[in-house]
Design a protein around this motif. Structure first.
Motif, PDB file in Angstrom:
ATOM      1  N   THR A 111       0.831  -1.209   0.000  1.00  0.00           N
ATOM      2  CA  THR A 111       0.000   0.000   0.000  1.00  0.00           C
ATOM      3  C   THR A 111       0.864   1.257   0.000  1.00  0.00           C
ATOM      4  O   THR A 111       0.582   2.230  -0.702  1.00  0.00           O
ATOM      5  CB  THR A 111      -0.932   0.001   1.223  1.00  0.00           C
ATOM      6  OG1 THR A 111      -1.744  -1.185   1.204  1.00  0.00           O
ATOM      7  CG2 THR A 111      -1.840   1.224   1.210  1.00  0.00           C
ATOM      8  N   GLN A 112       1.947   1.225   0.784  1.00  0.00           N
ATOM      9  CA  GLN A 112       2.858   2.371   0.813  1.00  0.00           C
ATOM     10  C   GLN A 112       3.522   2.574  -0.547  1.00  0.00           C
ATOM     11  O   GLN A 112       3.672   3.706  -1.019  1.00  0.00           O
ATOM     12  CB  GLN A 112       3.920   2.168   1.896  1.00  0.00           C
ATOM     13  CG  GLN A 112       4.912   3.319   2.021  1.00  0.00           C
ATOM     14  CD  GLN A 112       4.238   4.635   2.354  1.00  0.00           C
ATOM     15  OE1 GLN A 112       3.415   4.707   3.262  1.00  0.00           O
ATOM     16  NE2 GLN A 112       4.562   5.683   1.605  1.00  0.00           N
ATOM     17  N   MET A 113       3.891   1.473  -1.193  1.00  0.00           N
ATOM     18  CA  MET A 113       4.514   1.573  -2.515  1.00  0.00           C
ATOM     19  C   MET A 113       3.544   2.128  -3.550  1.00  0.00           C
ATOM     20  O   MET A 113       3.932   2.868  -4.455  1.00  0.00           O
ATOM     21  CB  MET A 113       5.025   0.196  -2.944  1.00  0.00           C
ATOM     22  CG  MET A 113       6.218  -0.277  -2.138  1.00  0.00           C
ATOM     23  SD  MET A 113       6.621  -2.005  -2.448  1.00  0.00           S
ATOM     24  CE  MET A 113       8.041  -2.198  -1.355  1.00  0.00           C
ATOM     25  N   LEU A 114       2.266   1.779  -3.408  1.00  0.00           N
ATOM     26  CA  LEU A 114       1.261   2.343  -4.311  1.00  0.00           C
ATOM     27  C   LEU A 114       1.198   3.857  -4.160  1.00  0.00           C
ATOM     28  O   LEU A 114       1.147   4.588  -5.156  1.00  0.00           O
ATOM     29  CB  LEU A 114      -0.121   1.750  -4.007  1.00  0.00           C
ATOM     30  CG  LEU A 114      -0.542   0.467  -4.696  1.00  0.00           C
ATOM     31  CD1 LEU A 114      -1.956   0.106  -4.274  1.00  0.00           C
ATOM     32  CD2 LEU A 114      -0.461   0.598  -6.210  1.00  0.00           C
ATOM     33  N   SER A 115       1.194   4.325  -2.921  1.00  0.00           N
ATOM     34  CA  SER A 115       1.108   5.762  -2.686  1.00  0.00           C
ATOM     35  C   SER A 115       2.341   6.476  -3.224  1.00  0.00           C
ATOM     36  O   SER A 115       2.280   7.660  -3.589  1.00  0.00           O
ATOM     37  CB  SER A 115       0.925   6.059  -1.200  1.00  0.00           C
ATOM     38  OG  SER A 115       2.059   5.648  -0.464  1.00  0.00           O
ATOM     39  N   GLN A 141       7.147  -2.596  -7.785  1.00  0.00           N
ATOM     40  CA  GLN A 141       7.426  -3.137  -6.455  1.00  0.00           C
ATOM     41  C   GLN A 141       6.126  -3.482  -5.725  1.00  0.00           C
ATOM     42  O   GLN A 141       6.049  -4.492  -5.017  1.00  0.00           O
ATOM     43  CB  GLN A 141       8.230  -2.122  -5.634  1.00  0.00           C
ATOM     44  CG  GLN A 141       9.622  -1.839  -6.180  1.00  0.00           C
ATOM     45  CD  GLN A 141       9.638  -0.661  -7.141  1.00  0.00           C
ATOM     46  OE1 GLN A 141       8.684  -0.451  -7.896  1.00  0.00           O
ATOM     47  NE2 GLN A 141      10.722   0.097  -7.123  1.00  0.00           N
ATOM     48  N   ALA A 142       5.106  -2.655  -5.915  1.00  0.00           N
ATOM     49  CA  ALA A 142       3.812  -2.940  -5.284  1.00  0.00           C
ATOM     50  C   ALA A 142       3.220  -4.228  -5.826  1.00  0.00           C
ATOM     51  O   ALA A 142       2.662  -5.043  -5.067  1.00  0.00           O
ATOM     52  CB  ALA A 142       2.853  -1.779  -5.514  1.00  0.00           C
ATOM     53  N   LEU A 143       3.330  -4.449  -7.140  1.00  0.00           N
ATOM     54  CA  LEU A 143       2.833  -5.691  -7.731  1.00  0.00           C
ATOM     55  C   LEU A 143       3.489  -6.905  -7.091  1.00  0.00           C
ATOM     56  O   LEU A 143       2.819  -7.904  -6.780  1.00  0.00           O
ATOM     57  CB  LEU A 143       3.092  -5.694  -9.242  1.00  0.00           C
ATOM     58  CG  LEU A 143       2.137  -4.902 -10.120  1.00  0.00           C
ATOM     59  CD1 LEU A 143       2.633  -4.870 -11.563  1.00  0.00           C
ATOM     60  CD2 LEU A 143       0.738  -5.501 -10.067  1.00  0.00           C
ATOM     61  N   GLU A 144       4.792  -6.826  -6.872  1.00  0.00           N
ATOM     62  CA  GLU A 144       5.500  -7.957  -6.269  1.00  0.00           C
ATOM     63  C   GLU A 144       5.009  -8.219  -4.845  1.00  0.00           C
ATOM     64  O   GLU A 144       4.745  -9.364  -4.461  1.00  0.00           O
ATOM     65  CB  GLU A 144       7.002  -7.679  -6.261  1.00  0.00           C
ATOM     66  CG  GLU A 144       7.825  -8.819  -5.655  1.00  0.00           C
ATOM     67  CD  GLU A 144       9.306  -8.502  -5.610  1.00  0.00           C
ATOM     68  OE1 GLU A 144      10.069  -9.333  -5.075  1.00  0.00           O
ATOM     69  OE2 GLU A 144       9.701  -7.417  -6.093  1.00  0.00           O
ATOM     70  N   ARG A 145       4.880  -7.142  -4.048  1.00  0.00           N
ATOM     71  CA  ARG A 145       4.423  -7.300  -2.672  1.00  0.00           C
ATOM     72  C   ARG A 145       3.012  -7.875  -2.620  1.00  0.00           C
ATOM     73  O   ARG A 145       2.730  -8.811  -1.872  1.00  0.00           O
ATOM     74  CB  ARG A 145       4.439  -5.948  -1.952  1.00  0.00           C
ATOM     75  CG  ARG A 145       5.812  -5.444  -1.593  1.00  0.00           C
ATOM     76  CD  ARG A 145       6.438  -6.283  -0.464  1.00  0.00           C
ATOM     77  NE  ARG A 145       7.596  -5.612   0.096  1.00  0.00           N
ATOM     78  CZ  ARG A 145       8.800  -5.562  -0.459  1.00  0.00           C
ATOM     79  NH1 ARG A 145       8.990  -6.178  -1.622  1.00  0.00           N
ATOM     80  NH2 ARG A 145       9.798  -4.939   0.118  1.00  0.00           N
ATOM     81  N   PHE A 146       2.101  -7.307  -3.396  1.00  0.00           N
ATOM     82  CA  PHE A 146       0.719  -7.759  -3.347  1.00  0.00           C
ATOM     83  C   PHE A 146       0.574  -9.178  -3.896  1.00  0.00           C
ATOM     84  O   PHE A 146      -0.252  -9.955  -3.400  1.00  0.00           O
ATOM     85  CB  PHE A 146      -0.183  -6.800  -4.119  1.00  0.00           C
ATOM     86  CG  PHE A 146      -0.479  -5.519  -3.394  1.00  0.00           C
ATOM     87  CD1 PHE A 146      -1.043  -5.541  -2.127  1.00  0.00           C
ATOM     88  CD2 PHE A 146      -0.187  -4.287  -3.960  1.00  0.00           C
ATOM     89  CE1 PHE A 146      -1.318  -4.365  -1.443  1.00  0.00           C
ATOM     90  CE2 PHE A 146      -0.456  -3.106  -3.289  1.00  0.00           C
ATOM     91  CZ  PHE A 146      -1.022  -3.143  -2.026  1.00  0.00           C
ATOM     92  N   ALA A 147       1.356  -9.525  -4.919  1.00  0.00           N
ATOM     93  CA  ALA A 147       1.300 -10.888  -5.453  1.00  0.00           C
ATOM     94  C   ALA A 147       1.748 -11.893  -4.402  1.00  0.00           C
ATOM     95  O   ALA A 147       1.135 -12.962  -4.233  1.00  0.00           O
ATOM     96  CB  ALA A 147       2.164 -10.990  -6.709  1.00  0.00           C
ATOM     97  N   ASN A 148       2.815 -11.565  -3.670  1.00  0.00           N
ATOM     98  CA  ASN A 148       3.276 -12.447  -2.591  1.00  0.00           C
ATOM     99  C   ASN A 148       2.214 -12.581  -1.503  1.00  0.00           C
ATOM    100  O   ASN A 148       1.942 -13.681  -1.003  1.00  0.00           O
ATOM    101  CB  ASN A 148       4.568 -11.904  -1.983  1.00  0.00           C
ATOM    102  CG  ASN A 148       5.748 -12.025  -2.918  1.00  0.00           C
ATOM    103  OD1 ASN A 148       5.733 -12.833  -3.849  1.00  0.00           O
ATOM    104  ND2 ASN A 148       6.773 -11.218  -2.697  1.00  0.00           N
ATOM    105  N   ALA A 149       1.614 -11.445  -1.141  1.00  0.00           N
ATOM    106  CA  ALA A 149       0.590 -11.467  -0.092  1.00  0.00           C
ATOM    107  C   ALA A 149      -0.630 -12.253  -0.539  1.00  0.00           C
ATOM    108  O   ALA A 149      -1.229 -12.993   0.256  1.00  0.00           O
ATOM    109  CB  ALA A 149       0.191 -10.039   0.275  1.00  0.00           C
ATOM    110  N   ALA A 150      -1.013 -12.107  -1.812  1.00  0.00           N
ATOM    111  CA  ALA A 150      -2.199 -12.824  -2.315  1.00  0.00           C
ATOM    112  C   ALA A 150      -1.974 -14.331  -2.286  1.00  0.00           C
ATOM    113  O   ALA A 150      -2.848 -15.099  -1.869  1.00  0.00           O
ATOM    114  CB  ALA A 150      -2.520 -12.357  -3.734  1.00  0.00           C
ATOM    115  N   THR A 151      -0.791 -14.776  -2.722  1.00  0.00           N
ATOM    116  CA  THR A 151      -0.490 -16.215  -2.735  1.00  0.00           C
ATOM    117  C   THR A 151      -0.443 -16.772  -1.321  1.00  0.00           C
ATOM    118  O   THR A 151      -1.049 -17.807  -1.016  1.00  0.00           O
ATOM    119  CB  THR A 151       0.857 -16.467  -3.437  1.00  0.00           C
ATOM    120  OG1 THR A 151       0.784 -15.985  -4.777  1.00  0.00           O
ATOM    121  CG2 THR A 151       1.184 -17.945  -3.450  1.00  0.00           C
TER     122      THR A 151
END
Length: 293
Positions: free
Chosen positions: A107-111, A117-127
């Motif tokens: 979320t911070q990277m999105l802002s 980098q946000a895509l990588e974080r969220f993809a890891n969190a989703a999996t």
């Protein structure tokens, strides 16, 4: 009261001091503890709020209902301070902190508009959150079969939180893809988040997400909540199907509900009985709609 709970939940962020725990009797003046839990858990900010249900008759049915609605613990009256402490500790340990931190980082990277980098974080969190939710759900089911109520509550609370984190990660992916200019990918992940909330019976959250999607879609786009209602009817979950129909009706007020219900009932073993049951369930919330249907 039920009629004023939704407007006043904004006070959790300002006027009311931070709430550490809610101790709730199974029957309140104007609703049950299960009703209250379902309302509270429809708000992502309140998913981690520990709610302990107190009952004078800790029957299997009462425990199952509270577990299904997202309680953090179940206490039979009279209870000791030690029993209360044990339930509070169990609720604290159920928090999904690591995945929550990953979502917060994304979320911070999105802002900061760091979309890759946000895509990588969220993809890891989703999996991670999807895998954890499934594992804890299976664990909770096993505990239920053995009537190990405390262990089942812990497992299902983790399922609830990881499902919410999975949905939030999908929303993060949707925003990141939108930031990169891929609107198709953005809609795909936003729709996935809505489906997760719908499966978790968090109708208001699902409704808000699908409303955004339908606003940017062609007029003939199917209503996702009505499709979910049809699935629930086929699975025999009448009350949940009625709730999905009511939420879906608000998205597309002119949709012919009778056609959706009739079509879904045809895929059940007793179509007429299923149709009558869903009409009765709807009547408890909206008598006029139940009669019309």
């Amino acid at each position: 009261p039920r009629s004023t709970l939704f407007p006043y939940t904004t006070l959790f962020r300002s006027a009311i001091p931070p709430v550490d725990v809610v101790l709730c009797h199974e029957r309140l003046a104007d609703m049950s503890a299960v009703d209250l839990l379902q309302l509270l858990r429809s708000y992502p900010r309140l998913l981690d709020l520990p709610v302990l249900v107190v009952s004078s008759a800790a029957t299997r049915e009462a425990v199952l209902s509270a577990v299904g609605a997202g309680c953090s613990g179940f206490l039979g009256r009279p209870y000791t301070v030690d029993a209360l402490d044990a339930q509070l500790l169990r609720a604290r340990r159920a928090l999904a902190t690591r995945t929550a931190r990953t979502v917060a980082e994304g979320t911070q990277m999105l802002s900061d508009e760091e979309f890759d980098q946000a895509l990588e974080r969220f993809a890891n969190a989703a999996t991670e959150s999807a895998d954890e939710a499934e594992a804890h759900f299976l664990e909770g089911t096993a505990h239920l079969l053995r009537e190990q109520w405390d262990a089942a509550i812990t497992a299902f609370n983790r399922t609830l939180r990881y499902n919410a984190l999975h949905a939030e990660a999908c929303l993060g992916l949707a925003d990141a893809w939108r930031g990169k200019g891929d609107l198709d990918k953005s809609r795909e992940f936003r729709s996935r988040a809505g489906e997760i909330y719908a499966r978790a019976r968090q109708w208001r959250r699902a409704q808000n997400i699908f409303a955004e999607l339908l606003a940017d879609s062609p007029p003939d786009t199917p209503n996702p909540l009505l499709a979910e209602a049809a699935r629930l009817l086929r699975d025999g979950r009448i009350d949940d199907a009625a709730a999905a129909l009511l939420a879906g009706r608000e998205l597309t007020p002119g949709a012919p509900l009778h056609e959706h219900v009739a079509r879904a009932c045809q895929f059940t073993s007793a179509p007429e009985r299923t149709a009558a049951a869903v009409c009765r369930a709807l009547s408890s919330a909206d008598p006029e709609l139940g009669t019309q249907l």
